[in-house]
Motif scaffolding. Structure first.
Motif, PDB file in Angstrom:
ATOM      1  N   GLN A 114      -7.495 -22.588   1.699  1.00 24.50           N
ATOM      2  CA  GLN A 114      -6.045 -22.672   1.479  1.00 24.50           C
ATOM      3  C   GLN A 114      -5.648 -21.966   0.184  1.00 24.50           C
ATOM      4  N   ALA A 115      -6.455 -22.127  -0.857  1.00 21.59           N
ATOM      5  CA  ALA A 115      -6.167 -21.465  -2.132  1.00 21.59           C
ATOM      6  C   ALA A 115      -6.271 -19.951  -1.985  1.00 21.59           C
ATOM      7  N   LEU A 116      -7.289 -19.495  -1.262  1.00 20.28           N
ATOM      8  CA  LEU A 116      -7.437 -18.053  -1.033  1.00 20.28           C
ATOM      9  C   LEU A 116      -6.255 -17.508  -0.247  1.00 20.28           C
ATOM     10  N   LEU A 117      -5.863 -18.224   0.796  1.00 24.87           N
ATOM     11  CA  LEU A 117      -4.728 -17.775   1.600  1.00 24.87           C
ATOM     12  C   LEU A 117      -3.433 -17.784   0.786  1.00 24.87           C
ATOM     13  N   ALA A 118      -3.281 -18.766  -0.086  1.00 22.53           N
ATOM     14  CA  ALA A 118      -2.067 -18.853  -0.894  1.00 22.53           C
ATOM     15  C   ALA A 118      -1.948 -17.670  -1.855  1.00 22.53           C
ATOM     16  N   ASP A 119      -3.092 -17.102  -2.270  1.00 23.99           N
ATOM     17  CA  ASP A 119      -3.074 -15.964  -3.188  1.00 23.99           C
ATOM     18  C   ASP A 119      -2.777 -14.647  -2.489  1.00 23.99           C
ATOM     19  N   LEU A 120      -2.814 -14.632  -1.157  1.00 21.48           N
ATOM     20  CA  LEU A 120      -2.559 -13.404  -0.417  1.00 21.48           C
ATOM     21  C   LEU A 120      -1.061 -13.136  -0.321  1.00 21.48           C
ATOM     22  N   PRO A 121      -0.688 -11.867  -0.163  1.00 24.27           N
ATOM     23  CA  PRO A 121       0.734 -11.577   0.092  1.00 24.27           C
ATOM     24  C   PRO A 121       1.204 -12.306   1.349  1.00 24.27           C
ATOM     25  N   GLU A 122       2.470 -12.640   1.395  1.00 21.24           N
ATOM     26  CA  GLU A 122       3.018 -13.463   2.474  1.00 21.24           C
ATOM     27  C   GLU A 122       2.743 -12.894   3.874  1.00 21.24           C
ATOM     28  N   ARG A 123       2.969 -11.597   4.048  1.00 18.56           N
ATOM     29  CA  ARG A 123       2.774 -11.004   5.383  1.00 18.56           C
ATOM     30  C   ARG A 123       1.295 -11.010   5.765  1.00 18.56           C
ATOM     31  N   THR A 124       0.419 -10.727   4.809  1.00 15.94           N
ATOM     32  CA  THR A 124      -1.018 -10.725   5.092  1.00 15.94           C
ATOM     33  C   THR A 124      -1.459 -12.128   5.492  1.00 15.94           C
ATOM     34  N   ALA A 126       0.387 -14.487   6.796  1.00 12.02           N
ATOM     35  CA  ALA A 126       0.945 -14.800   8.114  1.00 12.02           C
ATOM     36  C   ALA A 126       0.122 -14.158   9.225  1.00 12.02           C
ATOM     37  N   VAL A 127      -0.303 -12.917   9.017  1.00 13.33           N
ATOM     38  CA  VAL A 127      -1.102 -12.220  10.031  1.00 13.33           C
ATOM     39  C   VAL A 127      -2.436 -12.928  10.235  1.00 13.33           C
ATOM     40  N   LEU A 128      -3.113 -13.303   9.142  1.00 14.31           N
ATOM     41  CA  LEU A 128      -4.407 -13.983   9.268  1.00 14.31           C
ATOM     42  C   LEU A 128      -4.261 -15.329   9.976  1.00 14.31           C
ATOM     43  N   HIS A 155      -3.274  -5.429   7.533  1.00 16.26           N
ATOM     44  CA  HIS A 155      -3.152  -6.735   6.887  1.00 16.26           C
ATOM     45  C   HIS A 155      -4.424  -7.562   7.077  1.00 16.26           C
ATOM     46  N   VAL A 156      -4.998  -7.535   8.277  1.00 14.10           N
ATOM     47  CA  VAL A 156      -6.221  -8.298   8.547  1.00 14.10           C
ATOM     48  C   VAL A 156      -7.353  -7.775   7.673  1.00 14.10           C
ATOM     49  N   VAL A 157      -7.542  -6.468   7.655  1.00 11.77           N
ATOM     50  CA  VAL A 157      -8.634  -5.872   6.881  1.00 11.77           C
ATOM     51  C   VAL A 157      -8.464  -6.183   5.395  1.00 11.77           C
ATOM     52  N   ARG A 158      -7.271  -5.991   4.878  1.00 14.20           N
ATOM     53  CA  ARG A 158      -7.027  -6.255   3.453  1.00 14.20           C
ATOM     54  C   ARG A 158      -7.211  -7.731   3.116  1.00 14.20           C
ATOM     55  N   GLY A 159      -6.684  -8.596   3.967  1.00 14.33           N
ATOM     56  CA  GLY A 159      -6.794 -10.037   3.714  1.00 14.33           C
ATOM     57  C   GLY A 159      -8.226 -10.519   3.722  1.00 14.33           C
TER      58      GLY A 159
END
Length: 174
Positions: A114-124, A126-128, A155-159
């Motif tokens: 959750q912490a890792l996902l929270a640090d990602l840009p919003e669109r990235t 959402a895609v993950l 977005h998937v690759v970057r995330g």
């Protein structure tokens, strides 16, 4: 005046779009040529809207951007596809265990994820979430978000790369 500049760029782009499409196809981006053409135009518009120095030769700028996109695409094609083992490791983060220790480990992994996902840009993020939690395909995600499948893949690759990097930094060294 800025509106006239946009119209001029749009007209020039409309004239050059078929040439750009062929440019990308010749470089092996058959399935993604249309997305790359659109991305080229978006980058041209962003540069125009940035308010810096005026673009002296928009047509040359357009083809410079296209060449850079073709190079980026070639690099992406050379990267290895995510292995089944990596995907299983991601699934293992969400696996259900029976013991109290498993539950604690699972809770810690969930919080870290959750912490890792929270640090990602919003669109990235959402895609993950749509791909891994909801099980949607790139095409379905693209339709929901109003972007191309190619952008969903980006977005998937970057995330995933950012998550892997963060996990690698957290891993204890032997």
């Amino acid at each position: 005046m800025a509106e006239q500049g946009k119209r001029g760029l749009a007209r020039m782009f409309a004239e050059q779009a078929p040439v750009l499409r062929g440019f990308f196809v010749r470089r092996g981006a058959n399935d993604e040529a249309e997305d790359l053409v659109q991305e080229t135009y978006l980058r041209l518009l962003r540069a125009h809207q940035a308010g810096g120095a005026a673009i002296g030769n928009p047509e040359a700028y357009l083809f410079t951007v296209a060449l850079n996109l073709a190079r980026e695409q070639a690099v992406r094609r050379q990267r290895p596809v995510q292995s089944l083992e990596e995907m299983e490791n991601m699934a293992a983060l969400l696996a259900v265990g029976d013991s109290v220790e498993d539950a604690t480990d699972r809770d810690q992994r969930r919080k870290r994820l959750q912490a890792l996902l929270a640090d990602l840009p919003e669109r990235t993020r959402a895609v993950l979430v749509m791909q891994y939690r909801d099980g949607l395909s790139y095409k379905q995600i693209a339709q929901r978000m109003g972007v191309s499948s190619h952008m969903v893949k980006k977005h998937v690759v970057r995330g995933l790369a950012r998550c892997r990097q963060a996990l690698a930094e957290d891993a204890p060294t032997p």
